[in-house]
Design an enzyme around this catalytic site. Sequence first.
Site, PDB file in Angstrom:
ATOM      1  N   ILE A   1     -31.806 132.778  15.926  1.00  0.00           N
ATOM      2  CA  ILE A   1     -32.544 131.600  15.666  1.00  0.00           C
ATOM      3  C   ILE A   1     -31.501 130.688  14.951  1.00  0.00           C
ATOM      4  CG2 ILE A   1     -33.526 132.403  13.608  1.00  0.00           C
ATOM      5  CD1 ILE A   1     -35.939 130.628  13.967  1.00  0.00           C
ATOM      6  N   SER A   2     -31.412 129.576  15.615  1.00  0.00           N
ATOM      7  CA  SER A   2     -30.148 128.522  15.322  1.00  0.00           C
ATOM      8  C   SER A   2     -30.204 127.950  13.961  1.00  0.00           C
ATOM      9  CB  SER A   2     -30.271 127.519  16.395  1.00  0.00           C
ATOM     10  OG  SER A   2     -29.792 127.817  17.686  1.00  0.00           O
ATOM     11  N   GLN A   3     -29.370 127.746  13.100  1.00  0.00           N
ATOM     12  CA  GLN A   3     -29.367 127.097  12.067  1.00  0.00           C
ATOM     13  C   GLN A   3     -30.165 125.713  12.010  1.00  0.00           C
ATOM     14  OE1 GLN A   3     -25.336 126.138  10.876  1.00  0.00           O
ATOM     15  NE2 GLN A   3     -25.922 125.032   9.007  1.00  0.00           N
TER      16      GLN A   3
END
EC number: 2.1.1.77
Length: 218
Positions: A67-69
């Site tokens: 899950i992206s930053q």
Amino acid sequence: MRRTLEDTYRHKGLRKKLVEVVKGKGITDETVLETMNAIPRHFFLDSAFDDVAYEDRAFPIGEGQTISQPYTVAYQTQLLELTPGMKVLEIGTGSAYQAVVLAKMGVKLFTIERQKMLFEENKGFAYLKQFPFIKFFYGDGYQGLPTYAPFDRVLITAAAPEIPQKLIEQLKPGGMMVIPVGTGNVQQMMRLTKQADGKMQEELFDNFSFVPMLAGKN
């Protein structure tokens, strides 16, 4: 995955702090910030990550994906310059967190995931039922969705070694693509705008680190 689908005062407080962090890093689009403040990021992670879900960093979600930053999500979303009603193609659904950010901003979203396990997990994720304007597809992101083209915007959430020509073709004149380009550990964020004559205007932005964009399905 074991999910927590309860949004407590504690979660809301942590989320508000996270949005302040993202704002402090230079995100100025108030709609993007308000949207991220409204989405329970911990819903998209295993409950084991509940205590750290609102830290500004990426987390593993299985199948070698992350899950992206939050800052990266906000950065890419801001570059898209969205208005409600736009038709948007996202390559790399992953946890569907970015997809929900886009949907809450009022766009019609078409999102492709090449990992069967993640695609199936999203199909069973109850929270996503609230977003009928997200259409989920299992497939090869490099091929896009020619049946549903053209799109106002294309967002790629994985590191592309080069700009995928088929996705350029699926962009409307005047449309934009936001894509991290490069091999190795670091990629440069690019925004491409399709001119009336079909040529692409390129803008270069900051460096980021994404998982690689792979062809085919898994």
